[in-house]
Scaffold this active site. Structure first.
Site, short mmCIF file in Angstrom:
data_model
loop_
_atom_site.label_atom_id
_atom_site.label_comp_id
_atom_site.label_asym_id
_atom_site.label_seq_id
_atom_site.Cartn_x
_atom_site.Cartn_y
_atom_site.Cartn_z
N HIS A 1 -7.80 -5.51 0.36
CA HIS A 1 -6.57 -4.78 0.75
C HIS A 1 -6.20 -5.04 2.05
O HIS A 1 -6.71 -5.22 2.93
CB HIS A 1 -7.02 -3.28 0.88
CG HIS A 1 -5.76 -2.35 0.60
ND1 HIS A 1 -4.80 -2.44 -0.44
CD2 HIS A 1 -5.32 -1.27 1.54
CE1 HIS A 1 -4.02 -1.52 -0.04
NE2 HIS A 1 -4.30 -0.91 1.17
N SER B 1 1.06 -1.04 0.04
CA SER B 1 0.06 -0.06 0.12
C SER B 1 0.74 1.25 -0.04
O SER B 1 1.68 1.46 -1.22
CB SER B 1 -0.96 -0.09 1.02
OG SER B 1 -2.03 0.83 0.99
N GLU C 1 -9.27 -5.09 -3.81
CA GLU C 1 -8.68 -4.18 -3.02
C GLU C 1 -9.55 -3.40 -2.14
O GLU C 1 -9.66 -2.88 -0.86
CB GLU C 1 -7.75 -3.43 -3.76
CG GLU C 1 -6.67 -4.20 -4.26
CD GLU C 1 -5.50 -4.31 -3.67
OE1 GLU C 1 -5.29 -3.87 -2.44
OE2 GLU C 1 -4.32 -4.76 -4.00
#
Length: 485
Positions: free
Chosen positions: A420, A195, A321
Site C-alpha cells: 500500500h 487510499s 496492499e
C-alpha cells in the site's frame, strides 16, 4: 497574470497569489480555499475565506490539519509534525510554465491524499505535483481536508457531520471558480486520490451535490471493502469520545469542544483508537458516515443508480496492499492457522472465513498463516471492491482502465512486496522525498523509468479519458489489467 524568471502572479477570487517557477512548472502552494477552522468554525462546515489585499506569497505549503503520526510511518518514512489548525484549509496548484501565457486551458487533476481519514496533507513533498504537471501538460491540484475527529466526528446537532467531505466539496467549488486563472480547464476535471483519497474521490463522483463538476475518475488503492459508518455506530463512537474528553451530557457540547486545546482532542482520539481496535482491522474510529453530507447512499447503490455512468474511470491497486498494515504487527505475524481463522471469523463469520482462507491457501501453497491472512485482507479491503466497481462500469459501456502495481523493492527484508502506497513516488516522481522508506530500497534508474511509464499513463487518462497502448477493461477479464512493475 504576470510572469518572470522566478515568480508568477495569478488572480483568484480572494486576492492575488505569487507562485514559484520550478523548471517547467509553476507551483502555487498554501492558497486558502476556506476560512481557518478555528474558534466558532471548529467542527463547523467550511466557510468562505475573507480574502487579502496584498499579493499573497504562495511559495510554501500551508500547515497540515491537526493529526497524530501516520500508522504507516514504517512504510513511507517519518514526517516532522507540521500541523496548525489556523490556516490549514489550503490548496496547492501546479501548472505547466507555458500554461500561464499561451491561452490554452489544460485538463485538471484534483488529487486527494490518503491517511486512513486520520492523517496526511496535500502540501507534503510526497505529493508535490510539479513534475507530474510538467510531464503530462496538465494542472495538478492537491489540498488539505480535515481528518480524525476534526473531520469525521459525528455530532450533527452541532453541525459536525462528514466535515472532511464537506471540505473536499469546497475545494471542488474553488477549482471551478479559480482554476482558469492557473491555465486549467474547469470543464475537464479528473478527481482522484489514493487510499482514503480514492474513497473520497468515489464519494465525490457519486454524490449529486458534487459530481456535476467531475469529468473523469482516478481511484488508487481505495479501501472499498470498508463499509461506511452507519449513523448509529458513529454516534456511539462520538459519545465514547466525549466521555474520554470529560465532557458530560447536558453541557453545551459545541462550546466545550471549541474551548479545548487541539492537542487534547488528538490525545482522546488516540485513546479511542486503542479502545476500539481489533486485530486485523484497518478501520479508524471515525470516517465517512452514511446519510451525512457527501454520502447520501452506499457506492453499490449509487453505481446501480447510474451515478458514475459516462465518466471514464482509471482504477487499480498494488499487488500486496495489506502488508503495509500487518508486516510489523506481531499479533498478525505470529498467527497460527486457527488463529487466522478466528480473526477472520470475527470479521465475516465462520463459514465465509473458512472458505476465503482455503481459497487463498490453495493459491499460496508455501505461505505462512500470516501471509495468507494478509492476502485475504488485500483482496477483501482493496482488490475485490475495485474489480467490482470496474466490472460494473465497463459492463455499462463506459471507458474503464484497470491496473495492478507490482513493483517490489530489490531489498525487502520485511517482505512488503508491492505494498500500500508503493506507487505514490512513481506517480509524482518524488523519490527523493522518501529517504527512509523501505519501499524504495534498490535500483533508482529502474524506479524512475517505471515512474515515467506510470505517470504518463495517468496523465494521458487525465487529458483524454483514454490511454495509449492500453486496452480498456472488459468485465472479469484479467488479461485487460495492466501491470506496472
Amino acid at each position: 497574470m504576470t510572469t518572470g524568471i522566478e515568480h508568477a502572479i495569478v488572480d483568484t477570487d480572494r486576492g492575488k497569489v505569487r507562485g514559484m517557477v520550478e523548471g517547467e512548472a509553476v507551483s502555487f502552494r498554501g492558497i486558502p480555499y476556506a476560512a481557518s477552522p478555528v474558534g466558532e468554525l471548529r467542527f463547523a462546515p467550511p466557510q468562505p475565506h475573507p480574502g487579502w489585499t496584498d499579493v499573497r506569497e504562495a511559495a510554501t505549503a500551508g500547515p497540515s490539519v491537526p493529526q497524530a503520526a501516520s500508522r504507516l510511518e514504517k512504510v513511507q518514512g517519518q514526517r516532522v509534525p507540521d500541523w496548525n489548525e489556523d490556516g490549514s484549509l489550503t490548496v496547492n496548484v501546479f501548472t505547466p510554465r507555458r500554461a500561464l501565457g499561451d491561452g490554452v486551458a489544460r485538463p485538471v487533476l484534483v488529487w486527494w491524499h490518503g491517511g486512513g481519514f486520520t492523517s496526511g496533507s496535500g502540501g507534503w513533498d510526497w505529493y508535490d505535483g510539479a513534475r507530474l504537471a510538467a510531464l503530462g501538460d496538465i494542472v495538478v491540484v492537491t489540498a488539505n481536508y480535515r481528518v480524525g475527529p476534526l473531520g469525521y466526528l459525528y455530532l450533527p446537532e452541532i453541525g459536525a457531520a462528514n466535515l472532511g467531505p464537506q471540505d473536499q466539496a469546497a475545494v471542488l467549488r474553488w477549482v471551478q471558480d479559480n482554476i482558469a486563472s492557473f491555465g486549467g480547464d474547469p470543464r475537464t476535471v479528473t478527481v482522484g486520490g489514493q487510499s482514503a483519497g480514492a474513497y473520497s474521490s468515489l464519494m465525490l463522483a457519486l454524490d449529486p451535490a458534487t459530481n456535476g463538476s467531475i469529468t473523469r475518475v482516478l481511484l488508487q488503492s481505495g479501501p472499498f471493502g470498508l463499509d461506511p459508518q452507519d449513523a448509529h455506530r458513529a454516534a456511539e463512537n462520538a459519545g465514547a469520545y466525549l466521555r474520554l474528553l470529560g465532557i458530560p451530557e447536558g453541557t453545551d457540547t459545541a462550546k466545550a469542544l471549541r474551548a479545548l486545546p487541539v492537542e487534547q482532542l488528538l490525545d482522546a482520539y488516540g485513546s479511542l483508537s486503542v479502545q476500539l481496535a481489533t486485530p486485523g482491522s484497518a478501520a479508524p474510529p471515525m470516517y465517512p458516515v452514511l446519510g451525512a453530507p457527501g454520502m447520501p447512499r452506499t457506492w453499490p447503490q449509487a453505481l446501480a443508480d447510474g451515478a458514475l455512468e459516462g465518466r471514464p474511470l482509471l482504477i487499480g491497486t498494488t499487488r500486496d496492499e495489506a502488508t503495509a498494515f500487518f508486516a510489523f504487527d506481531p499479533r498478525i505475524q505470529d498467527l497460527t492457522t486457527s488463529g487466522a481463522l478466528d480473526v477472520l471469523t470475527a470479521q465475516v463469520g465462520r463459514q465465509a472465513a473458512q472458505d476465503v482462507y482455503r481459497q487463498h491457501a490453495a493459491r499460496l501453497p508455501q505461505a505462512t498463516p500470516a501471509q495468507i491472512f494478509t492476502a485475504v485482507q488485500t483482496d477483501g479491503l482493496f482488490r475485490d471492491g475495485s474489480l467490482q466497481i470496474a466490472d460494473h462500469h465497463a459492463a455499462g459501456g463506459t471507458t474503464t482502465y484497470v491496473y495492478e502495481f507490482d513493483y517490489a523493492p530489490t531489498e525487502d527484508p520485511d517482505a512488503l512486496g508491492a505494498t500500500h502506497c508503493a506507487e505514490l513516488p512513481f506517480l509524482f516522481n518524488t523519490f527523493d522525498a522518501y529517504p527512509d522508506s523501505p519501499v524504495l530500497a534498490g535500483d533508482g534508474a529502474a524506479q524512475r523509468a517505471l515512474g515515467r511509464e506510470f505517470a504518463t499513463a495517468v496523465a494521458e487518462f487525465v487529458t483524454a479519458g483514454t490511454a495509449r497502448d492500453w486496452l480498456p477493461y472488459a468485465p472479469a477479464t484479467a488479461t485487460r489489467i495492466r501491470h506496472f512493475g
